[in-house]
Design a protein around this motif. Structure first.
Motif, PDB file in Angstrom:
ATOM      1  N   ASP A  47      52.186 -54.775 -99.200  1.00 28.55           N
ATOM      2  CA  ASP A  47      50.899 -54.392 -99.797  1.00 28.55           C
ATOM      3  C   ASP A  47      49.758 -55.208 -99.194  1.00 28.55           C
ATOM      4  N   LYS A  48      49.976 -56.515 -99.023  1.00 33.01           N
ATOM      5  CA  LYS A  48      48.950 -57.380 -98.430  1.00 33.01           C
ATOM      6  C   LYS A  48      48.675 -56.991 -96.975  1.00 33.01           C
ATOM      7  N   LYS A  50      49.070 -54.033 -95.699  1.00 37.54           N
ATOM      8  CA  LYS A  50      48.339 -52.763 -95.720  1.00 37.54           C
ATOM      9  C   LYS A  50      46.850 -53.013 -95.922  1.00 37.54           C
ATOM     10  N   ASP A  51      46.499 -53.946 -96.815  1.00 39.17           N
ATOM     11  CA  ASP A  51      45.097 -54.283 -97.052  1.00 39.17           C
ATOM     12  C   ASP A  51      44.461 -54.925 -95.822  1.00 39.17           C
ATOM     13  N   LYS A  52      45.195 -55.837 -95.164  1.00 38.75           N
ATOM     14  CA  LYS A  52      44.666 -56.548 -93.993  1.00 38.75           C
ATOM     15  C   LYS A  52      44.422 -55.618 -92.823  1.00 38.75           C
ATOM     16  N   GLY A  54      44.197 -52.254 -92.705  1.00 31.04           N
ATOM     17  CA  GLY A  54      43.390 -51.058 -92.899  1.00 31.04           C
ATOM     18  C   GLY A  54      44.175 -49.786 -92.629  1.00 31.04           C
TER      19      GLY A  54
END
Length: 156
Positions: A47-48, A50-52, A54
């Motif tokens: 999840d992290k 995916k956020d980093k 983009g």
């Protein structure tokens, strides 16, 4: 007396992504049989990532990181007439994948000062970008194999 090779055990795909590679990585991350903790660490790290990155699909990032970290050759020591040579050997895709997964886990564990979820996310993201400790380890392995290419005829 020698027996035949043992059968390779088939592992079940994980629940969230339905991927055998992710299930294998969860098994590698697992300590003392605590599979649910290993799952929460990996899913949190993805999840992290995916956020980093983009990127909408965290699994694509994970597979790209794995592909970047995967070694194609390996050196194995062989004793020939009293001397030990580092003989370069090509490795299968499965073996390369398990080595890459182990490297990612080991280098994430060796990072200090953060929770494991963040350390693993950082290591996966670094591998995705083509930098970080596991990429350096892969490059070193390939350089070692290249340097010892003269001993490739000792393969058997």
């Amino acid at each position: 007396m020698r027996r035949g090779n043992s059968k390779k055990r088939e592992i079940m795909p994980d629940a969230k992504f339905n991927s055998k590679v992710v299930a294998k990585f969860i098994n590698i991350l697992m300590r003392k049989g605590k599979k649910s903790i290993a799952e929460s660490i990996l899913y949190g790290a993805l999840d992290k990532v995916k956020d980093k990155s983009g990127e909408p699909d965290a699994l694509k990032v994970f597979y790209k990181a794995l592909d970047n970290a995967m070694p194609r050759v390996q050196v194995k020591p062989r004793r020939v007439g009293g001397a030990t040579y580092q003989v370069p050997i090509e490795i299968s895709h499965d073996k390369g994948m398990s080595i890459a997964l182990r490297w990612i886990k080991d280098f994430a564990t060796s990072r200090k000062g953060k929770p494991m979820v963040e350390k693993l996310a950082d290591e996966i993201f670094a591998a995705y970008k083509g930098e970080g400790s596991c990429i350096k380890k892969k490059d070193d392995t390939h350089k070692m194999a290249e340097a010892n290419k003269a001993f490739a005829h000792f393969r058997w």
